[in-house]
Design an enzyme around this catalytic site. Structure first.
Site, PDB file in Angstrom:
ATOM      1  N   ASN A 204       0.859  -1.179   0.000  1.00 50.18           N
ATOM      2  CA  ASN A 204       0.000   0.000   0.000  1.00 50.18           C
ATOM      3  C   ASN A 204       0.899   1.235   0.000  1.00 50.18           C
ATOM      4  O   ASN A 204       1.480   1.577   1.028  1.00 50.18           O
ATOM      5  CB  ASN A 204      -0.900  -0.030   1.250  1.00 50.18           C
ATOM      6  CG  ASN A 204      -1.743   1.217   1.370  1.00 50.18           C
ATOM      7  OD1 ASN A 204      -1.867   2.009   0.430  1.00 50.18           O
ATOM      8  ND2 ASN A 204      -2.341   1.410   2.539  1.00 50.18           N
ATOM      9  N   TRP A 205       0.998   1.870  -1.165  1.00 49.01           N
ATOM     10  CA  TRP A 205       1.923   3.007  -1.284  1.00 49.01           C
ATOM     11  C   TRP A 205       1.335   4.283  -0.686  1.00 49.01           C
ATOM     12  O   TRP A 205       2.015   5.297  -0.612  1.00 49.01           O
ATOM     13  CB  TRP A 205       2.307   3.216  -2.757  1.00 49.01           C
ATOM     14  CG  TRP A 205       3.060   2.065  -3.363  1.00 49.01           C
ATOM     15  CD1 TRP A 205       3.475   0.917  -2.721  1.00 49.01           C
ATOM     16  CD2 TRP A 205       3.502   1.926  -4.720  1.00 49.01           C
ATOM     17  NE1 TRP A 205       4.144   0.086  -3.603  1.00 49.01           N
ATOM     18  CE2 TRP A 205       4.172   0.688  -4.850  1.00 49.01           C
ATOM     19  CE3 TRP A 205       3.400   2.731  -5.867  1.00 49.01           C
ATOM     20  CZ2 TRP A 205       4.739   0.238  -6.049  1.00 49.01           C
ATOM     21  CZ3 TRP A 205       3.956   2.286  -7.067  1.00 49.01           C
ATOM     22  CH2 TRP A 205       4.620   1.055  -7.159  1.00 49.01           C
ATOM     23  N   LYS A 206       0.083   4.232  -0.282  1.00 52.51           N
ATOM     24  CA  LYS A 206      -0.592   5.394   0.332  1.00 52.51           C
ATOM     25  C   LYS A 206      -0.400   6.641  -0.538  1.00 52.51           C
ATOM     26  O   LYS A 206      -0.316   6.535  -1.747  1.00 52.51           O
ATOM     27  CB  LYS A 206      -0.089   5.610   1.761  1.00 52.51           C
ATOM     28  CG  LYS A 206      -0.174   4.350   2.607  1.00 52.51           C
ATOM     29  CD  LYS A 206      -0.059   4.626   4.066  1.00 52.51           C
ATOM     30  CE  LYS A 206       0.000   3.320   4.824  1.00 52.51           C
ATOM     31  NZ  LYS A 206      -0.126   3.463   6.255  1.00 52.51           N
TER      32      LYS A 206
ATOM     33  N   HIS B 267      -9.534   0.841   4.653  1.00 57.98           N
ATOM     34  CA  HIS B 267      -8.262   1.047   5.354  1.00 57.98           C
ATOM     35  C   HIS B 267      -8.509   1.940   6.572  1.00 57.98           C
ATOM     36  O   HIS B 267      -9.346   2.840   6.522  1.00 57.98           O
ATOM     37  CB  HIS B 267      -7.239   1.692   4.409  1.00 57.98           C
ATOM     38  CG  HIS B 267      -5.865   1.685   4.996  1.00 57.98           C
ATOM     39  ND1 HIS B 267      -5.443   2.637   5.894  1.00 57.98           N
ATOM     40  CD2 HIS B 267      -4.831   0.821   4.843  1.00 57.98           C
ATOM     41  CE1 HIS B 267      -4.199   2.353   6.263  1.00 57.98           C
ATOM     42  NE2 HIS B 267      -3.809   1.260   5.644  1.00 57.98           N
TER      43      HIS B 267
ATOM     44  N   GLU C 137      -7.011   4.356   7.715  1.00 56.71           N
ATOM     45  CA  GLU C 137      -6.886   5.804   7.459  1.00 56.71           C
ATOM     46  C   GLU C 137      -8.171   6.344   6.826  1.00 56.71           C
ATOM     47  O   GLU C 137      -8.574   7.479   7.078  1.00 56.71           O
ATOM     48  CB  GLU C 137      -5.648   6.073   6.580  1.00 56.71           C
ATOM     49  CG  GLU C 137      -4.376   5.918   7.411  1.00 56.71           C
ATOM     50  CD  GLU C 137      -3.176   5.368   6.668  1.00 56.71           C
ATOM     51  OE1 GLU C 137      -3.146   5.416   5.427  1.00 56.71           O
ATOM     52  OE2 GLU C 137      -2.248   4.872   7.343  1.00 56.71           O
TER      53      GLU C 137
ATOM     54  N   GLU D  91      -5.692  -5.396  10.359  1.00 54.93           N
ATOM     55  CA  GLU D  91      -4.670  -4.385  10.619  1.00 54.93           C
ATOM     56  C   GLU D  91      -4.980  -3.667  11.927  1.00 54.93           C
ATOM     57  O   GLU D  91      -5.797  -2.732  11.944  1.00 54.93           O
ATOM     58  CB  GLU D  91      -4.650  -3.356   9.485  1.00 54.93           C
ATOM     59  CG  GLU D  91      -4.355  -3.950   8.125  1.00 54.93           C
ATOM     60  CD  GLU D  91      -3.780  -2.902   7.187  1.00 54.93           C
ATOM     61  OE1 GLU D  91      -2.641  -3.105   6.748  1.00 54.93           O
ATOM     62  OE2 GLU D  91      -4.437  -1.898   6.924  1.00 54.93           O
TER      63      GLU D  91
ATOM     64  N   GLY E 265       1.982   2.005  10.778  1.00 56.17           N
ATOM     65  CA  GLY E 265       2.884   3.147  10.644  1.00 56.17           C
ATOM     66  C   GLY E 265       3.525   3.567  11.959  1.00 56.17           C
ATOM     67  O   GLY E 265       4.121   4.636  12.052  1.00 56.17           O
TER      68      GLY E 265
ATOM     69  N   SER F 277       3.136  -2.463  10.310  1.00 57.08           N
ATOM     70  CA  SER F 277       4.596  -2.452  10.457  1.00 57.08           C
ATOM     71  C   SER F 277       5.239  -3.784  10.083  1.00 57.08           C
ATOM     72  O   SER F 277       6.163  -4.254  10.749  1.00 57.08           O
ATOM     73  CB  SER F 277       4.985  -2.025  11.880  1.00 57.08           C
ATOM     74  OG  SER F 277       4.469  -0.729  12.162  1.00 57.08           O
TER      75      SER F 277
ATOM     76  N   GLY G 294       2.643  -1.268   4.375  1.00 58.81           N
ATOM     77  CA  GLY G 294       2.668   0.155   4.081  1.00 58.81           C
ATOM     78  C   GLY G 294       4.088   0.632   3.847  1.00 58.81           C
ATOM     79  O   GLY G 294       4.659   0.464   2.768  1.00 58.81           O
ATOM     80  N   GLY G 295       4.688   1.216   4.879  1.00 60.72           N
ATOM     81  CA  GLY G 295       6.003   1.851   4.759  1.00 60.72           C
ATOM     82  C   GLY G 295       7.056   1.006   4.061  1.00 60.72           C
ATOM     83  O   GLY G 295       7.774   1.501   3.175  1.00 60.72           O
TER      84      GLY G 295
HETATM   85  C1  PEP Z   1      -0.914  -0.121   5.857  1.00 58.97           C
HETATM   86  O1  PEP Z   1      -0.818   0.938   5.275  1.00 58.97           O
HETATM   87  O2  PEP Z   1      -1.864  -0.843   5.601  1.00 58.97           O
HETATM   88  C2  PEP Z   1       0.118  -0.495   6.823  1.00 58.97           C
HETATM   89  C3  PEP Z   1      -0.014  -1.624   7.457  1.00 58.97           C
HETATM   90  O3  PEP Z   1       1.160   0.394   7.015  1.00 58.97           O
HETATM   91  P1  PEP Z   1       2.570   0.078   7.733  1.00 58.97           P
HETATM   92  O4  PEP Z   1       3.092  -1.211   7.152  1.00 58.97           O
HETATM   93  O5  PEP Z   1       3.432   1.253   7.406  1.00 58.97           O
HETATM   94  O6  PEP Z   1       2.297  -0.063   9.190  1.00 58.97           O
END
Ligand code: PEP
Length: 252
Positions: free
Chosen positions: A9-11, A95, A97, A167, A173, A213, A234-235
């Site tokens: 997920n490049w957000k 998601h 967010e 999640e 994040g 994470s 994500g990251g």
């Molecule tokens: C996500 O964006 O779904 C996520 C899990 O982010 P991260 O891996 O950065 O925690």
């Protein structure tokens, strides 16, 4: 046998040059995804360019969100048909967010999920509890409600095109990862809720991704749990080397 699925997920990160470069690097490294389904989720303005860069590869492209109408007066929104047109076969919906920053409710997500599925997209449906909910002991109620309301009125066939991403909001994040025991416990619970709501067959074939994470060095431990079938990253998905390392860890 559930095929593991790893999605990046490049957000809201990267314009076209960086997105295409990242897609190309992932493609180059993953000529053989080794039995893992791999998906990338770029920002909407670069979907076409990333789809072109991944054309004829085994890597799929996903939207990060979409609306529940084909077109019309919905300023700023994107329809599943538009995602298809931009080369997507998947969309993320729900998601945390979107839920927490943009106020998306289970009822709205249910409309979006039904419309995306009926438009031929596959859906990664995100659920998860906040730290407060976990600490107050309401976590299972929250997950049950997100599944019950988010997947309301879906039939068993539609569920073939749904992946649930568990999640925990406190792990997204933040650098905090659920322990593999915490992830397994939540995933097993999610599967039991799906079994009660649909059937044993649906629950057994449902893929449940863990997100929060995820990094190359915690993937093997997480993915070795019997109910963890993949990762939503994500990251760590913004760097080709770490994303590919996560896919390779999922292969093992
Ligand atoms: C996500 O964006 O779904 C996520 C899990 O982010 P991260 O891996 O950065 O925690």
């Amino acid at each position: 046998m559930r095929i593991p699925i790893v999605a990046g997920n490049w957000k809201m990160n990267m314009c076209s040059a960086d997105s295409v470069a990242l897609a190309r690097s992932i493609r180059q490294e993953l000529t053989d995804p080794g039995g893992v389904e791999v998906v990338v989720c770029p920002v909407s303005t670069v979907l076409n360019a990333v789809s072109d860069a991944l054309d004829d590869s085994s890597i799929s492209v996903s939207g990060q969100n979409c609306y529940h109408a084909e077109n019309g007066a919905f300023t700023g929104e994107l329809s599943p048909q538009m995602l298809h047109d931009a080369g997507c076969t998947w969309t993320i919906l729900g998601h945390s967010e979107r839920r927490h920053i943009f106020g998306e409710t289970n009822a709205l997500l249910n409309q979006k999920i039904k419309f995306a599925l009926s438009s031929g997209l596959n859906v990664m449906f995100c659920i998860g509890e906040t730290l407060e909910e976990r600490e107050s002991g309401t976590m299972n109620d929250v997950l049950q409600q997100q599944i019950g309301e988010g997947l309301a009125e879906l039939n068993e066939n539609a569920m073939e095109h749904v992946v649930i991403a568990y999640e925990p909001v406190w792990a997204i994040g933040t650098g905090l990862t659920a322990t593999s025991e915490q992830a397994e416990e939540a995933h097993a619970f999610v599967r039991s809720v799906v079994q009660d709501k649909f059937s044993g067959t649906v629950a057994e074939s449902l893929r449940i991704q863990y997100g929060g994470s995820v990094k190359p060095d915690n993937t093997v431990e997480l993915m070795s749990q019997p109910n963890v079938d993949g990762a939503l990253v994500g990251g760590a998905s913004l760097d080709a080397e770490s994303f590919v390392a996560i896919v390779r860890a999922a292969q093992s």
